[in-house]
Design a protein around this motif. Structure first.
Motif: not given
Length: 326
Positions: A133-147
């Protein structure tokens, strides 16, 4: 004659979607086969989507949340998100999955992670993903969520929404159902804001030089408060997640992943209504909003308390949800 033409059109659309789905699954199978033949490592969470034997859902709604957002989560649980048995009933009867999406801390298993585990034992409404988790890591979180979501549930659409946005589930389902026959759909409130190159400002883009001369705008993409993508696009993200570039802003990243693909961008303003009186007036006029928030706050301002006001004035009501067909 007109009736026969309509039947033929419906058959064509169904066949087109079936072919597109098979092409996507074949691509996934080939990717896995090539990795095995070449001796390349295969991620443990890589799963080839199988239609046979899997329950089909209309949509998966992932609510992006953070460790510090317990009050926001509770405000959603007691407004627009069904709880407990009603949430399970929503899954079984309407085919709608709703989960709070959360990763883990840099030191997995710490006190913060244990607090989330305790909250999940109480409510059972988290989707935990392999992400720091981290605010600057939202793009990675979005990618992992969909996958992750596409590997867990076979759905027509996968939705991402922030935890300070009010949602009318039935209205959202009805909007998406009208696009369900299309294979590659990217839906939200499309925008094309300026690429900010000045350090220290909100939404600063470190890679601004990639977008041309100073003052240029981003390509068209959906605003980050709520957007939805079809199964084929979620599968595409899952297959290619290791090579998809992450920009600092997650909504820009998602839009960039679909550039060059045969994707239909659908701009629907019911997915980005304002808070009262905007969504209230629209509801009274019979044009209920699917999502409401304040643009100036990129969500409902002070959402822990004000989401109740939005819900009381702009909610579609329980009957709309349980009586709806989508």
């Amino acid at each position: 004659m007109c009736y026969q033409i309509k039947i033929l059109i419906m058959m064509y659309r169904t066949l087109d979607k079936t072919i597109a789905t098979l092409e996507t699954e074949l691509s996934a199978a080939r990717t896995l086969q090539e990795s095995l033949l070449n001796g390349s490592p295969v991620s443990e969470d890589f799963k080839v989507s199988e239609s046979i034997g899997r329950r089909k859902y209309r949509m998966v709604i992932g609510i992006n949340t953070a460790f510090s957002s317990r009050k926001r989560r509770d405000s959603i649980r007691y407004t627009w998100m069904p709880r407990g048995e009603k949430r399970k009933q929503l899954e079984e009867q309407k085919g709608v999955i709703i989960r709070f999406v959360i990763g883990h801390s840099a030191i997995a298993g710490g006190i913060i992670d244990r607090a989330i585990e305790a909250e999940d034992r109480k409510h059972g409404d988290f989707m935990k993903i392999d992400h720091v988790e981290g605010y600057l890591a939202l793009s990675g979180k979005t990618k992992t969520y969909f996958a992750t979501a596409v590997s867990l549930w076979d759905a027509d659409f996968y939705v991402k929404v922030d935890d300070d946005v009010h949602v009318n589930i039935a209205t959202l389902g009805q909007i998406l159902s009208k696009q369900a026959w299309k294979p590659r759909v990217y839906m939200g409130c499309m925008k094309s804001g300026p690429v900010l190159s000045e350090k220290g400002v909100r939404y600063y883009e470190p890679e601004h030089w990639k977008f041309g001369e100073p003052g240029n705008k981003y390509f068209r993409h959906a605003t980050g408060q709520l957007y939805a993508i079809s199964k084929d696009l979620a599968t595409y993200i899952s297959i290619n997640k290791h090579v998809l570039h992450k920009y600092i802003n997650e909504d820009v990243s998602l839009g960039s992943w679909f550039l060059g693909l045969d994707v239909e961008h659908i701009d629907d303003r019911r997915l980005c209504c304002g808070t009262p009186p905007d969504c209230e007036w629209k509801a009274q006029a019979g044009n209920t909003c699917a999502a409401s928030f304040d643009w100036k706050c990129s969500g409902i301002c002070n959402s822990e308390g004000r989401i109740w006001e939005v819900h009381n004035k702009c909610a579609e009501g329980d009957k709309a949800l349980w009586n709806s067909t989508f």
